[in-house]
Design an enzyme around this catalytic site. Structure first.
Site, PDB file in Angstrom:
ATOM      1  N   LYS A   8      17.311 109.852  21.919  1.00 33.90           N
ATOM      2  CA  LYS A   8      17.718 108.876  20.908  1.00 33.90           C
ATOM      3  C   LYS A   8      17.144 109.331  19.589  1.00 33.90           C
ATOM      4  CE  LYS A   8      14.291 105.183  20.968  1.00 33.90           C
ATOM      5  NZ  LYS A   8      14.204 103.751  20.811  1.00 33.90           N
ATOM      6  N   SER A   9      17.935 109.194  18.525  1.00 35.02           N
ATOM      7  CA  SER A   9      17.503 109.702  17.228  1.00 35.02           C
ATOM      8  C   SER A   9      17.296 108.613  16.199  1.00 35.02           C
ATOM      9  CB  SER A   9      18.506 110.734  16.706  1.00 35.02           C
ATOM     10  OG  SER A   9      19.789 110.169  16.666  1.00 35.02           O
ATOM     11  N   THR A  10      17.592 107.366  16.539  1.00 29.18           N
ATOM     12  CA  THR A  10      17.327 106.265  15.610  1.00 29.18           C
ATOM     13  C   THR A  10      16.715 105.116  16.390  1.00 29.18           C
ATOM     14  OG1 THR A  10      19.381 105.016  15.878  1.00 29.18           O
ATOM     15  CG2 THR A  10      19.437 106.865  14.327  1.00 29.18           C
TER      16      THR A  10
END
Length: 198
Positions: A8-10
């Site tokens: 996950k990047s956010t």
């Protein structure tokens, strides 16, 4: 061995769905991590779990991700990673994008890969822009360009334009702005002046 990788990047994303899909795909081991914005480099400090995942893979293994963009990094890094997997004899599967390099017609798969690369890069750019705007808002900035003229510049500009011999073009050149910018600052609000347009 079938190994999965979830990312996950956010702060708005959750890896639970990705992990569920990887489990359904038969993954025996799943690596997952949170990538903070600014850590776009795949290795070293950007994605240590991806690096661990890649080290664990052996010839004949399969790497499974939910979507191609979960590999992170730039488009060129993803292409390099996929090429490296192929050379090492590792199968790659991206569930959402329907990529499976174990399929018999490899040429078709790579054609399909190339077709989704542009969509991948577009989605990465949208994500970066949204994250950047959210970070700026959190710091109290609302975005947009910085005004080209300060209050002092505007006052000096108005004094210069009060001189009937002074032209808009000359003032624009002096402040290194367009003539339209000069008009915008001299007609704001209730203030409107007759200015020499020569």
């Amino acid at each position: 061995m079938i190994i999965g990788y979830a990312r996950k990047s956010t702060h708005l994303q959750d890896v639970t769905h990705q992990v569920d899909e990887l489990t359904k795909a038969g993954c025996e081991q799943i690596y997952h991590e949170q990538i903070s914005r600014g850590g776009s480099k795949r290795a070293k400090n950007g994605a240590p779990e991806l690096e661990n995942c890649l080290k664990a893979l052996r010839e004949g293994d399969t790497l499974v991700v939910w979507a191609l963009d979960r590999l992170g990094g730039s488009l060129s890094q993803v292409i390099t990673l996929l090429d490296d997997l192929k050379k090492r004899g590792i199968t790659f599967i991206a569930i959402k994008d329907r990529i499976d390099t174990s399929a018999p017609v490899i040429g078709e798969i790579y054609t399909h890969l190339m077709a989704i690369f542009s969509n991948f890069e577009r989605n990465r750019n949208i994500e970066r822009t949204r994250s950047g705007l959210a970070a700026a808002r959190a710091r109290g900035r609302v975005g947009g360009r910085k005004p080209s003229l300060s209050e002092d510049d505007i006052n000096e500009m108005k004094i210069l334009l009060a001189d009937p011999e002074m032209t808009v073009g000359a003032v624009a050149k002096r402040f290194n702005v367009s003539r339209m910018t000069i008009y915008r600052y001299t007609t704001k609000g209730n203030h409107s002046e007759k200015i020499n347009d020569e």
